[in-house]
Design a protein around this motif. Structure first.
Motif, PDB file in Angstrom:
ATOM      1  N   CYS A  90      34.362  32.725  45.162  1.00  0.00           N
ATOM      2  CA  CYS A  90      33.130  32.929  45.944  1.00  0.00           C
ATOM      3  C   CYS A  90      32.505  31.606  46.365  1.00  0.00           C
ATOM      4  CB  CYS A  90      32.124  33.762  45.159  1.00  0.00           C
ATOM      5  SG  CYS A  90      32.623  35.474  44.927  1.00  0.00           S
ATOM      6  N   TYR A 129      26.845  46.822  39.317  1.00  0.00           N
ATOM      7  CA  TYR A 129      27.834  46.963  38.251  1.00  0.00           C
ATOM      8  C   TYR A 129      27.564  48.142  37.320  1.00  0.00           C
ATOM      9  CZ  TYR A 129      29.083  42.231  39.678  1.00  0.00           C
ATOM     10  OH  TYR A 129      29.466  41.131  40.395  1.00  0.00           O
ATOM     11  N   THR A 180      30.968  44.064  44.492  1.00  0.00           N
ATOM     12  CA  THR A 180      30.361  43.035  43.651  1.00  0.00           C
ATOM     13  C   THR A 180      28.930  42.716  44.071  1.00  0.00           C
ATOM     14  OG1 THR A 180      31.145  41.209  45.017  1.00  0.00           O
ATOM     15  CG2 THR A 180      32.616  41.977  43.242  1.00  0.00           C
ATOM     16  N   HIS A 234      36.132  41.509  47.372  1.00  0.00           N
ATOM     17  CA  HIS A 234      34.811  41.652  46.744  1.00  0.00           C
ATOM     18  C   HIS A 234      34.525  43.026  46.145  1.00  0.00           C
ATOM     19  CE1 HIS A 234      33.867  37.619  48.005  1.00  0.00           C
ATOM     20  NE2 HIS A 234      34.305  37.926  49.204  1.00  0.00           N
ATOM     21  N   GLU A 235      35.552  43.642  45.585  1.00  0.00           N
ATOM     22  CA  GLU A 235      35.355  44.832  44.767  1.00  0.00           C
ATOM     23  C   GLU A 235      35.614  44.435  43.317  1.00  0.00           C
ATOM     24  OE1 GLU A 235      36.415  45.932  48.785  1.00  0.00           O
ATOM     25  OE2 GLU A 235      37.730  45.005  47.316  1.00  0.00           O
ATOM     26  N   TRP A 236      35.014  45.204  42.399  1.00  0.00           N
ATOM     27  CA  TRP A 236      35.232  44.981  40.971  1.00  0.00           C
ATOM     28  C   TRP A 236      35.877  46.222  40.356  1.00  0.00           C
ATOM     29  CZ3 TRP A 236      32.873  48.550  37.862  1.00  0.00           C
ATOM     30  CH2 TRP A 236      31.725  49.184  38.364  1.00  0.00           C
ATOM     31  N   TYR A 296      36.971  34.490  39.990  1.00  0.00           N
ATOM     32  CA  TYR A 296      36.196  35.090  41.074  1.00  0.00           C
ATOM     33  C   TYR A 296      34.990  34.223  41.433  1.00  0.00           C
ATOM     34  CZ  TYR A 296      33.557  38.363  43.908  1.00  0.00           C
ATOM     35  OH  TYR A 296      32.853  38.934  44.936  1.00  0.00           O
ATOM     36  N   VAL A 314      28.418  37.511  38.045  1.00  0.00           N
ATOM     37  CA  VAL A 314      29.800  37.909  37.859  1.00  0.00           C
ATOM     38  C   VAL A 314      29.927  38.264  36.384  1.00  0.00           C
ATOM     39  CG1 VAL A 314      32.205  37.166  37.983  1.00  0.00           C
ATOM     40  CG2 VAL A 314      30.576  36.378  39.712  1.00  0.00           C
ATOM     41  N   LYS A 366      37.458  42.952  36.418  1.00  0.00           N
ATOM     42  CA  LYS A 366      38.445  42.297  37.272  1.00  0.00           C
ATOM     43  C   LYS A 366      37.909  42.351  38.696  1.00  0.00           C
ATOM     44  CE  LYS A 366      42.036  41.456  34.574  1.00  0.00           C
ATOM     45  NZ  LYS A 366      42.741  40.179  34.584  1.00  0.00           N
ATOM     46  N   TYR A 367      38.284  41.358  39.512  1.00  0.00           N
ATOM     47  CA  TYR A 367      37.716  41.217  40.846  1.00  0.00           C
ATOM     48  C   TYR A 367      38.808  41.030  41.899  1.00  0.00           C
ATOM     49  CZ  TYR A 367      33.496  40.456  38.156  1.00  0.00           C
ATOM     50  OH  TYR A 367      32.454  40.620  37.272  1.00  0.00           O
TER      51      TYR A 367
END
Length: 165
Positions: free
Chosen positions: A158, A129, A62, A47-49, A154, A37, A42-43
C-alpha cells in the motif's frame, strides 16, 4: 478491486494525520496513514482481505480500499450457493466517488453473505474488518491462501502504491 481511480490531487487531499486511527490497538494491527492492517488476515493486491477459520473464509475490502473509495452508498453481493473464482469479480462497491468491482482472493462456494450491507452499506467504512465483511466462502482450493500477502507485505504494498500515485 481496481482502485486505479486515484488522481494525485485526490491522494494529496486524502493525506491526513494517522492520529484519526488512534482507536486501533497496536497489539492487533499495523497502523499507517489512512488505514489499519490487521494481523491474522491475508490480503490481495486488489485490496480484499481474507480471514480463514476452519472450513470457512470471510472476505471483505480493506480499510485502505474503503479510505480511497470514500463514503460507501451501495454494495452488490452474490447470493449464497453461488461460486467465486480467484481473481474474478463477485460484487461491487459504489461510493460517492466511484463504483469498483470486488474480486475474490480465493475460489470456492459462497455459504453466507452479509445481508446487513443492503440496508447499511456504510458498515464497510465504519467497520471494514468486522461488521463490514461481504461474503463467507468454503474454499475449494485452500492452498490459494498461500499466495496472498500477510500484514507486513500488504502494508508495504500500500505504501508503495500510494507513493506511485
Amino acid at each position: 478491486m481496481a482502485l486505479r481511480m486515484w488522481a494525485s490531487s485526490t491522494a494529496n487531499a486524502l493525506r491526513v494525520s494517522c492520529a484519526s486511527k488512534a482507536h486501533v490497538s497496536p497489539a492487533f494491527s499495523l497502523s499507517r496513514c489512512f488505514s489499519s492492517v490487521l494481523d491474522g488476515l491475508k490480503y490481495a493486491t486488489s485490496h480484499e482481505w481474507v480471514k480463514h477459520e476452519g472450513s470457512v473464509a470471510t472476505i471483505g475490502i480493506t480499510d485502505h480500499a474503503q479510505d480511497h473509495l470514500g463514503e460507501v452508498v451501495f454494495v452488490e453481493i452474490p447470493e449464497p450457493g453461488g461460486s467465486v473464482s480467484k481473481g474474478n469479480g463477485f460484487g461491487a462497491v459504489e461510493s460517492v466517488k466511484a463504483t469498483s468491482d470486488v474480486n475474490s482472493p480465493i475460489s470456492g462456494e459462497v455459504v453466507e453473505v452479509n445481508s446487513k450491507l443492503s440496508e447499511a452499506p456504510g458498515l464497510i467504512n465504519s467497520s471494514p474488518y468486522e461488521d463490514g465483511w461481504m461474503i463467507k466462502v468454503k474454499p475449494s482450493n485452500p492452498s490459494e491462501l498461500e499466495s496472498l500477502m500477510g500484514p507486513k507485505e500488504y502494508t508495504k504494498f500500500c505504501e508503495e502504491e500510494d507513493a506511485a500515485h
